[in-house]
Scaffold this motif. Structure first.
Motif, PDB file in Angstrom:
ATOM      1  N   LEU A   1     -28.852  13.006  18.825  1.00  0.00           N
ATOM      2  CA  LEU A   1     -29.261  12.275  20.015  1.00  0.00           C
ATOM      3  C   LEU A   1     -29.870  10.954  19.564  1.00  0.00           C
ATOM      4  O   LEU A   1     -30.885  10.933  18.859  1.00  0.00           O
ATOM      5  CB  LEU A   1     -30.273  13.081  20.826  1.00  0.00           C
ATOM      6  CG  LEU A   1     -30.737  12.411  22.124  1.00  0.00           C
ATOM      7  CD1 LEU A   1     -29.579  12.215  23.086  1.00  0.00           C
ATOM      8  CD2 LEU A   1     -31.832  13.226  22.792  1.00  0.00           C
TER       9      LEU A   1
ATOM     10  N   ASN B   1     -31.785   7.637  19.693  1.00  0.00           N
ATOM     11  CA  ASN B   1     -32.894   6.973  20.370  1.00  0.00           C
ATOM     12  C   ASN B   1     -33.634   6.163  19.321  1.00  0.00           C
ATOM     13  O   ASN B   1     -33.880   6.641  18.218  1.00  0.00           O
ATOM     14  CB  ASN B   1     -33.819   8.015  21.018  1.00  0.00           C
ATOM     15  CG  ASN B   1     -34.920   7.396  21.835  1.00  0.00           C
ATOM     16  OD1 ASN B   1     -35.874   6.850  21.283  1.00  0.00           O
ATOM     17  ND2 ASN B   1     -34.810   7.476  23.142  1.00  0.00           N
TER      18      ASN B   1
ATOM     19  N   ALA C   1     -27.894   9.552  25.569  1.00  0.00           N
ATOM     20  CA  ALA C   1     -28.204   9.944  26.932  1.00  0.00           C
ATOM     21  C   ALA C   1     -28.427   8.681  27.757  1.00  0.00           C
ATOM     22  O   ALA C   1     -28.598   7.593  27.219  1.00  0.00           O
ATOM     23  CB  ALA C   1     -29.439  10.835  26.957  1.00  0.00           C
ATOM     24  N   ASP C   2     -28.429   8.827  29.069  1.00  0.00           N
ATOM     25  CA  ASP C   2     -28.595   7.622  29.882  1.00  0.00           C
ATOM     26  C   ASP C   2     -29.099   7.985  31.268  1.00  0.00           C
ATOM     27  O   ASP C   2     -28.946   9.121  31.726  1.00  0.00           O
ATOM     28  CB  ASP C   2     -27.262   6.874  30.011  1.00  0.00           C
ATOM     29  CG  ASP C   2     -27.429   5.503  30.633  1.00  0.00           C
ATOM     30  OD1 ASP C   2     -28.383   4.796  30.240  1.00  0.00           O
ATOM     31  OD2 ASP C   2     -26.634   5.132  31.506  1.00  0.00           O
ATOM     32  N   SER C   3     -29.726   7.018  31.904  1.00  0.00           N
ATOM     33  CA  SER C   3     -30.129   7.127  33.300  1.00  0.00           C
ATOM     34  C   SER C   3     -30.035   5.738  33.898  1.00  0.00           C
ATOM     35  O   SER C   3     -30.371   4.743  33.251  1.00  0.00           O
ATOM     36  CB  SER C   3     -31.553   7.658  33.422  1.00  0.00           C
ATOM     37  OG  SER C   3     -31.949   7.691  34.783  1.00  0.00           O
TER      38      SER C   3
ATOM     39  N   SER D   1     -23.173   8.780  27.788  1.00  0.00           N
ATOM     40  CA  SER D   1     -23.264   9.356  29.125  1.00  0.00           C
ATOM     41  C   SER D   1     -22.856   8.326  30.178  1.00  0.00           C
ATOM     42  O   SER D   1     -23.297   7.177  30.134  1.00  0.00           O
ATOM     43  CB  SER D   1     -24.690   9.823  29.412  1.00  0.00           C
ATOM     44  OG  SER D   1     -25.088  10.830  28.512  1.00  0.00           O
TER      45      SER D   1
ATOM     46  N   THR E   1     -22.611   8.675  34.468  1.00  0.00           N
ATOM     47  CA  THR E   1     -22.748   9.581  35.603  1.00  0.00           C
ATOM     48  C   THR E   1     -21.563   9.471  36.553  1.00  0.00           C
ATOM     49  O   THR E   1     -21.092   8.362  36.858  1.00  0.00           O
ATOM     50  CB  THR E   1     -24.057   9.320  36.361  1.00  0.00           C
ATOM     51  OG1 THR E   1     -24.097  10.174  37.510  1.00  0.00           O
ATOM     52  CG2 THR E   1     -24.187   7.877  36.818  1.00  0.00           C
TER      53      THR E   1
ATOM     54  N   ASN F   1     -19.865  11.741  27.886  1.00  0.00           N
ATOM     55  CA  ASN F   1     -20.736  12.808  28.353  1.00  0.00           C
ATOM     56  C   ASN F   1     -20.790  12.740  29.872  1.00  0.00           C
ATOM     57  O   ASN F   1     -21.405  11.844  30.452  1.00  0.00           O
ATOM     58  CB  ASN F   1     -22.145  12.672  27.762  1.00  0.00           C
ATOM     59  CG  ASN F   1     -23.046  13.817  28.171  1.00  0.00           C
ATOM     60  OD1 ASN F   1     -22.618  14.964  28.260  1.00  0.00           O
ATOM     61  ND2 ASN F   1     -24.306  13.521  28.425  1.00  0.00           N
TER      62      ASN F   1
ATOM     63  N   VAL G   1     -22.058  13.473  33.241  1.00  0.00           N
ATOM     64  CA  VAL G   1     -23.316  13.915  33.839  1.00  0.00           C
ATOM     65  C   VAL G   1     -23.298  13.608  35.332  1.00  0.00           C
ATOM     66  O   VAL G   1     -22.526  12.764  35.805  1.00  0.00           O
ATOM     67  CB  VAL G   1     -24.539  13.238  33.176  1.00  0.00           C
ATOM     68  CG1 VAL G   1     -24.659  13.643  31.714  1.00  0.00           C
ATOM     69  CG2 VAL G   1     -24.455  11.717  33.295  1.00  0.00           C
TER      70      VAL G   1
ATOM     71  N   ALA H   1     -23.202  18.658  30.129  1.00  0.00           N
ATOM     72  CA  ALA H   1     -24.508  19.218  29.800  1.00  0.00           C
ATOM     73  C   ALA H   1     -25.079  20.148  30.857  1.00  0.00           C
ATOM     74  O   ALA H   1     -26.202  20.603  30.716  1.00  0.00           O
ATOM     75  CB  ALA H   1     -25.508  18.082  29.544  1.00  0.00           C
TER      76      ALA H   1
END
Length: 443
Positions: free
Chosen positions: A12, A14, A57-59, A101, A103, A130, A132, A223
């Motif tokens: 992961l 970061n 990962a992402d948002s 990632s 979405t 990924n 999501v 995930a």
């Protein structure tokens, strides 16, 4: 190397670390969180360790955006946009897979298909998506919505998006390009296939305006651990990233997920299950425990509580005694798997709210390992042998120290036992994972 089943390893990615207080560690350089060279260094370390992939990962929103005072004290877990960053990492690496990632809740399927096919070309076949559905409910406010889409609706949308994306990746057969200068024919029209999808939520004609990529289809990771998430993974995913805290739960999840694949015409070895693991590696268990406790002492109570509330789906715990037991919680509209894992952990170990947020701050719900390289290798080997995992996503609590120690100490021990590769044997991410390359087949 003997015939033992070899594990897969992901990282992961970061720039600071996963622990909520990672940026406060004495060796941390939080100012590098938005600097490309930081990500290059970490990715090249993972490639030196022969990892299968790095994972971003992402948002599409700031976490805890409802509470700016708390947000201002948290670790900068707000990295750059994944596909752009991974495209920059592709030229400075050679073999390691690059998974990002995107979405399905706030992106159009054509955009996803095009971005990932492009990344696969840019990286010579090392791209992964990924898939999501967005657990961060604040994302809704950045996309003209007053509330996050319902959990069931998010997964219904994700199923259709995945179908469209894979269909668009099949817009072109492998040998569609002719480049016939004499006749003036650039491609074979019979080997171009518009999608002409008309579904419940989307209408997408196609074809994709990116030719077939080196892997045919970029690798798909997923995930979700809820029932809809497991169904989606069994049908579409090549990798599942998951949170499992005990060997018993890991075995049950592994068996359940693999057993769902037959109804979709897939065999169990077409899907790699990779639980997340947060490692504290040292020369003794006592030193690893001390390293962990030093990180825990950096957690501000208001930050730890805010993190726990978000991981539990936005519940309000402010009216409860921090040193009292966790209250009974009902299902939320956020991620179901994490809520279940954390509430089960609190019950099993009789944790107070404070103890649970301290656990969450260190691992955000993931499995944590503390010990020597040999002790950690023992545990990972058991999970592989007991069919609780096909591999693991290593989640460094702080950087650079924890990933360097894993690569320099744990990886050689795994290699010595015949559990991990000595060197890459292929070029693409599918090669690393032992996955077949999809070829175009007419409907």
């Amino acid at each position: 190397m003997d015939d033992k089943k070899q594990m897969k390893l992901g990282l992961l990615l970061n720039a600071v670390g996963f622990h909520i207080a990672a940026w406060r560690h004495p060796d941390a350089r939080p100012d590098l969180a938005s600097r490309l060279e930081r990500y290059i260094d970490i990715t090249q370390t993972a490639e030196r360790g022969k990892f299968d992939l790095v994972f971003l990962a992402d948002s599409a929103a700031m976490h805890h955006s409802h509470n700016y005072e708390v947000m201002a004290k948290m670790s900068p877990f707000y990295q750059m946009e994944p596909v752009s960053l991974l495209s920059a990492l592709a030229p400075v690496t050679e073999r390691i897979g690059l998974v990002g990632s995107i979405t399905t809740t706030y992106n159009e399927p054509f955009h996803i298909a095009r971005k990932m096919a492009t990344l696969d070309h840019v990286s010579d076949g090392r791209a992964g998506w990924n898939l999501v559905t967005s657990a961060n409910q604040a994302e809704a406010y950045n996309f003209s919505r007053d509330a996050h889409m319902d959990h069931a609706d998010r997964y219904g949308r994700a199923v259709e998006v995945a179908e469209i994306v894979r269909g668009l990746w099949d817009s072109w057969e492998d040998d569609a390009l002719l480049f016939d200068k004499e006749s003036g024919q650039y491609f074979d029209l019979d080997k171009m296939h518009p999608l002409n999808h008309v579904g419940e939520r989307f209408s997408v004609r196609g074809p994709l305006n990116v030719f077939r990529s080196p892997q045919g289809h970029p690798v798909i990771a997923q995930a979700g651990s809820s029932e809809p998430g497991k169904e989606l993974a069994a049908e579409t995913a090549d990798i599942v990233f998951t949170q499992q805290l005990t060997l018993e739960n890991g075995k049950a999840f592994y068996a359940d997920l693999k057993s769902r694949m037959a109804k979709f015409g897939r065999s169990p070895d077409e899907l790699k299950v990779m639980p997340g693991v947060v490692p504290f590696v040292a020369d003794s268990r006592e030193e690893a425990e001390a390293d962990f406790q030093a990180m825990q002492e950096l957690i501000l109570p208001e930050v730890g509580l805010a993190l726990l509330q978000e991981l539990l789906g936005g519940v309000d715990l402010s009216g409860y005694d921090l040193d009292g037991p966790m209250p009974e919680l009902t299902a939320t509209n956020a991620g179901k798997g994490r809520l279940q894992n954390l509430t089960e952990l609190a019950k099993r170990d009789n944790l107070t709210i404070r103890q649970l947020y301290q656990h969450a701050a260190g691992s955000r719900g993931h499995w944590m390992l503390k010990g020597t390289a040999e002790q950690i290798a023992d545990t990972l080997e058991t999970w592989i042998q007991e069919e609780a995992a096909d591999g693991f996503v290593v989640i460094p609590p702080y950087l650079p120290g924890t990933i360097d120690r894993f690569v320099d100490k744990v990886v050689p021990e795994l290699q010595r036992r015949g559990l991990f590769r000595e060197d890459y044997e292929g070029q693409t991410l599918r090669d690393h994972l032992g996955l077949a390359r999809p070829v175009y087949t007419s409907a």
